[in-house]
Design a protein around this motif. Structure first.
Motif, mmCIF file in Angstrom:
data_model
loop_
_atom_site.group_PDB
_atom_site.id
_atom_site.type_symbol
_atom_site.label_atom_id
_atom_site.label_comp_id
_atom_site.label_asym_id
_atom_site.label_seq_id
_atom_site.Cartn_x
_atom_site.Cartn_y
_atom_site.Cartn_z
ATOM 1 N N PHE A 149 -92.857 -94.905 13.182
ATOM 2 C CA PHE A 149 -91.733 -94.137 12.658
ATOM 3 C C PHE A 149 -90.815 -93.743 13.822
ATOM 4 O O PHE A 149 -90.509 -92.564 14.027
ATOM 5 C CB PHE A 149 -92.228 -92.892 11.921
ATOM 6 C CG PHE A 149 -93.071 -93.199 10.711
ATOM 7 C CD1 PHE A 149 -92.494 -93.465 9.484
ATOM 8 C CD2 PHE A 149 -94.452 -93.250 10.815
ATOM 9 C CE1 PHE A 149 -93.273 -93.758 8.372
ATOM 10 C CE2 PHE A 149 -95.248 -93.538 9.706
ATOM 11 C CZ PHE A 149 -94.660 -93.794 8.477
ATOM 12 N N LEU A 150 -90.410 -94.742 14.594
ATOM 13 C CA LEU A 150 -89.606 -94.494 15.791
ATOM 14 C C LEU A 150 -88.119 -94.655 15.491
ATOM 15 O O LEU A 150 -87.719 -95.604 14.824
ATOM 16 C CB LEU A 150 -90.005 -95.459 16.912
ATOM 17 C CG LEU A 150 -91.496 -95.530 17.272
ATOM 18 C CD1 LEU A 150 -91.702 -96.545 18.381
ATOM 19 C CD2 LEU A 150 -92.015 -94.162 17.677
ATOM 20 N N ARG A 151 -87.312 -93.750 16.018
ATOM 21 C CA ARG A 151 -85.862 -93.872 15.908
ATOM 22 C C ARG A 151 -85.309 -94.490 17.175
ATOM 23 O O ARG A 151 -85.663 -94.061 18.276
ATOM 24 C CB ARG A 151 -85.224 -92.495 15.722
ATOM 25 C CG ARG A 151 -85.649 -91.735 14.485
ATOM 26 C CD ARG A 151 -85.175 -90.295 14.564
ATOM 27 N NE ARG A 151 -85.806 -89.588 15.684
ATOM 28 C CZ ARG A 151 -85.349 -88.448 16.211
ATOM 29 N NH1 ARG A 151 -84.245 -87.906 15.753
ATOM 30 N NH2 ARG A 151 -85.998 -87.874 17.211
ATOM 31 N N GLU A 152 -84.434 -95.472 17.024
ATOM 32 C CA GLU A 152 -83.791 -96.032 18.215
ATOM 33 C C GLU A 152 -82.969 -94.936 18.879
ATOM 34 O O GLU A 152 -82.282 -94.158 18.233
ATOM 35 C CB GLU A 152 -82.895 -97.209 17.832
ATOM 36 C CG GLU A 152 -83.686 -98.439 17.446
ATOM 37 C CD GLU A 152 -82.807 -99.665 17.293
ATOM 38 O OE1 GLU A 152 -81.822 -99.795 18.042
ATOM 39 O OE2 GLU A 152 -83.101 -100.494 16.422
ATOM 40 N N GLY A 153 -83.047 -94.899 20.190
ATOM 41 C CA GLY A 153 -82.394 -93.839 20.942
ATOM 42 C C GLY A 153 -83.289 -92.632 21.162
ATOM 43 O O GLY A 153 -82.990 -91.767 21.980
ATOM 44 N N GLY A 255 -78.361 -100.869 11.026
ATOM 45 C CA GLY A 255 -79.421 -100.931 12.018
ATOM 46 C C GLY A 255 -80.462 -101.973 11.669
ATOM 47 O O GLY A 255 -80.352 -102.708 10.678
ATOM 48 N N SER A 256 -81.497 -102.014 12.471
ATOM 49 C CA SER A 256 -82.521 -103.049 12.327
ATOM 50 C C SER A 256 -83.524 -102.747 11.224
ATOM 51 O O SER A 256 -84.283 -103.629 10.825
ATOM 52 C CB SER A 256 -83.269 -103.231 13.649
ATOM 53 O OG SER A 256 -83.956 -102.037 13.994
ATOM 54 N N CYS A 257 -83.544 -101.503 10.719
ATOM 55 C CA CYS A 257 -84.602 -101.114 9.780
ATOM 56 C C CYS A 257 -84.129 -100.869 8.353
ATOM 57 O O CYS A 257 -84.650 -101.468 7.413
ATOM 58 C CB CYS A 257 -85.321 -99.872 10.301
ATOM 59 S SG CYS A 257 -86.234 -100.137 11.833
ATOM 60 N N LYS A 322 -75.362 -97.065 15.915
ATOM 61 C CA LYS A 322 -75.292 -95.627 16.124
ATOM 62 C C LYS A 322 -75.208 -95.378 17.620
ATOM 63 O O LYS A 322 -75.480 -96.264 18.438
ATOM 64 C CB LYS A 322 -76.496 -94.898 15.521
ATOM 65 C CG LYS A 322 -77.817 -95.161 16.224
ATOM 66 C CD LYS A 322 -78.918 -94.289 15.642
ATOM 67 C CE LYS A 322 -80.241 -94.477 16.369
ATOM 68 N NZ LYS A 322 -81.294 -93.594 15.864
ATOM 69 N N ALA A 323 -74.812 -94.166 17.990
ATOM 70 C CA ALA A 323 -74.733 -93.812 19.405
ATOM 71 C C ALA A 323 -76.120 -93.741 20.015
ATOM 72 O O ALA A 323 -77.112 -93.484 19.326
ATOM 73 C CB ALA A 323 -74.017 -92.469 19.568
ATOM 74 N N GLY A 324 -76.201 -93.981 21.326
ATOM 75 C CA GLY A 324 -77.466 -93.882 22.032
ATOM 76 C C GLY A 324 -78.261 -95.160 22.067
ATOM 77 O O GLY A 324 -79.405 -95.168 22.537
ATOM 78 N N THR A 325 -77.690 -96.257 21.567
ATOM 79 C CA THR A 325 -78.397 -97.538 21.566
ATOM 80 C C THR A 325 -77.407 -98.661 21.818
ATOM 81 O O THR A 325 -76.201 -98.483 21.627
ATOM 82 C CB THR A 325 -79.118 -97.768 20.218
ATOM 83 O OG1 THR A 325 -79.744 -99.045 20.226
ATOM 84 C CG2 THR A 325 -78.141 -97.718 19.065
ATOM 85 N N ASP A 326 -77.929 -99.812 22.245
ATOM 86 C CA ASP A 326 -77.071 -100.989 22.411
ATOM 87 C C ASP A 326 -77.266 -101.981 21.271
ATOM 88 O O ASP A 326 -76.862 -103.133 21.353
ATOM 89 C CB ASP A 326 -77.348 -101.676 23.753
ATOM 90 C CG ASP A 326 -78.801 -102.122 23.905
ATOM 91 O OD1 ASP A 326 -79.608 -101.854 22.992
ATOM 92 O OD2 ASP A 326 -79.127 -102.729 24.943
ATOM 93 N N ASP A 327 -77.870 -101.530 20.182
ATOM 94 C CA ASP A 327 -78.256 -102.397 19.077
ATOM 95 C C ASP A 327 -77.083 -102.657 18.135
ATOM 96 O O ASP A 327 -76.482 -101.723 17.590
ATOM 97 C CB ASP A 327 -79.417 -101.762 18.306
ATOM 98 C CG ASP A 327 -80.178 -102.764 17.463
ATOM 99 O OD1 ASP A 327 -79.672 -103.880 17.252
ATOM 100 O OD2 ASP A 327 -81.292 -102.427 17.020
ATOM 101 N N LEU A 328 -76.771 -103.936 17.936
ATOM 102 C CA LEU A 328 -75.694 -104.339 17.033
ATOM 103 C C LEU A 328 -76.214 -104.845 15.688
ATOM 104 O O LEU A 328 -75.415 -105.158 14.798
ATOM 105 C CB LEU A 328 -74.867 -105.454 17.684
ATOM 106 C CG LEU A 328 -74.100 -105.085 18.956
ATOM 107 C CD1 LEU A 328 -73.539 -106.339 19.613
ATOM 108 C CD2 LEU A 328 -72.976 -104.110 18.646
#
Length: 452
Positions: A149-153, A255-257, A322-328
């Motif tokens: 249950f991890l949040r990116e960033g 996001g990825s999820c 979202k902010a705090g990540t480099d995920d597109l």
């Protein structure tokens, strides 16, 4: 005698965070990944993921010789526990693609020692944990569901300070060994059957998606009746039955999820003969939100929500989901950009982390390395990701560079009163004065360009 080995298969967001955090807790961890260049970089402390605190934990584990990266799955022959942290992306018809996971299980079948516990951390459809045991073909290797249950960033923080730890298995001995991995953490442990653990992960993400779609629909209502969704959200958030998280409107969720997990849960419901209309509408509202943002952009730069964007130059602030990540991956910012591009707009974009030219979703977008360049000769700016530094830009300078100082703030990040003094006309989401007229007239005040 060497310390017991914990194996992690997969060095993505979940796998690398799991690897680094377990080593931080004092374990000897071997992480296996098929990408040789990634593995080589990780051996030298090069972390390819923008995640606060992760590079430091990798460096700590390498320095203490508790951490090893390899492409060789046979190194897991002595592992007592092996955690599978592999991608399960959305496949055809929205069904989770388990091909990478199944391939890994086939490779591990002839490697694992008797009694090794395989831990399913990947998000998988109900029944996958049971089927994984069949794919291994090993009655002496129990498989346990232990969803992440991890949040990116916030992944490192969430691993070390979890809200809950879920362990799904009927094997009490295997459950105890998995619970032991987290013994140093202060969190409630919920022991369930594997199916309940698997479904709980999908249910959690789908509920967050529902909450976001709810507040985006609420934002439209606020605009129509003259209310402010920010105030409404604060009132809702102070109810401890609801909580404040995921009550900020935006350009949609991604996001990825969330996209793949809502889709997978819908497919699971359909297969079980359950009409999950509420979740289906959640997805529909999310798609509609992108279209509503485009209407706002049309209105801001042409004066009408149906105005043509053909050849109109627009600046975009923010591309990551979202902010705090480099995920597109499945970024709502990119979804909106795609709609604008299809409408004929000429797009220039800046994002502090999304510098990956060559990403297929960036086709047709001119990336710049200076946020002020997005305003040059632009008919308007669209703020799509809530990077805090966008609030601190010199908006007077941006106004001077723009051809038309109109900004559509899809995250309600900016202060409209501050912007007003710099020449900008501000459009937010769900705030007074941001009406999205259903009749397409553009409102009684006429084009935005006449209101500067």
């Amino acid at each position: 005698m060497r310390d017991p080995v914990i194996g992690v298969v997969g060095a993505g967001y979940v796998g690398l965070t799991t690897t680094a955090c377990l080593a931080h807790l004092g374990n000897r961890v071997i992480c296996v990944d098929v990408d040789g260049s990634k593995v080589d970089g990780l051996r030298h402390g090069e972390v390819p993921i923008a995640e606060p605190g992760l590079a430091e934990l990798v460096a700590e584990g390498l320095a203490a010789r508790r951490l090893e990266f390899t492409t060789d799955a046979s190194t897991l022959g002595d592992a007592e526990v092996v955690l599978l942290c592999l991608p399960t992306p959305m496949g055809e018809a929205g069904v989770a693609d388990l091909s990478v996971l199944e391939s890994a299980l086939g490779e591990l079948a002839g490697v694992l020692a008797p009694g090794c516990v395989v831990v399913m951390k990947s998000t998988v459809p109900v029944g996958t944990t049971a089927r994984a045991g069949e794919l291994l073909g090993r009655s002496d290797v129990p498989v346990v569901s232990n969803p992440e249950f991890l949040r990116e960033g916030h992944a490192v923080h969430d691993f070390l300070h979890p809200d809950r730890i879920v362990v799904g298995t009927e094997d009490t001995g295997a459950a105890a060994r998995v619970v032991g991995l987290y013994a140093a953490l202060d969190a409630p442990v919920l022991r369930t059957d594997p199916a309940s653990a698997e479904l709980a992960k999908y249910a959690s993400n789908a509920f967050l998606a529902l909450k976001l779609s709810y507040v985006n629909a609420l934002a439209e209502l606020c605009e129509r009746v003259g209310a402010d969704v920010r105030a409404v959200g604060r009132v809702l958030g102070l109810d401890n039955r609801i909580g404040p998280a995921f009550l900020a409107p935006g350009p949609g969720w991604g996001g990825s999820c969330l996209p793949k997990d809502t889709s997978a849960l819908l497919r699971t419901a359909e297969a079980a003969g359950v009409d999950f209309g509420l979740l289906r509408e959640t997805v529909a509202v999310n798609v509609a939100q992108r279209e509503r943002v485009v209407r706002k952009v049309r209105r801001a730069v042409t004066g009408s929500p149906r105005g043509s964007l053909a050849g109109v130059r627009l600046g975009l602030l923010g591309l990551t989901f979202k902010a705090g990540t480099d995920d597109l991956r499945h970024s709502p910012a990119l979804a909106v950009a795609a709609e604008l591009s299809r409408a004929g707009a000429v797009l220039t974009a800046y994002d502090p982390r999304a510098g990956g030219a060559g990403h297929p979703d960036l086709d047709g977008i001119a990336l710049v390395d200076d946020p002020y360049l997005v305003a040059k000769d632009a008919a308007g700016i669209v703020l799509l990701t809530e990077w805090p530094e966008f609030r601190d830009l010199d908006w007077a300078t941006l106004a001077a560079l723009a051809d038309h100082a109109a900004v559509v703030d899809t995250r309600n990040l900016l202060d409209p009163d501050t912007l007003c003094g710099t020449g900008w006309v501000h459009t937010g989401i769900g705030t007074p004065g941001d009406q999205d007229e259903p009749d397409g007239t553009g409102g009684a005040d006429g084009p935005r360009a006449d209101r500067r």
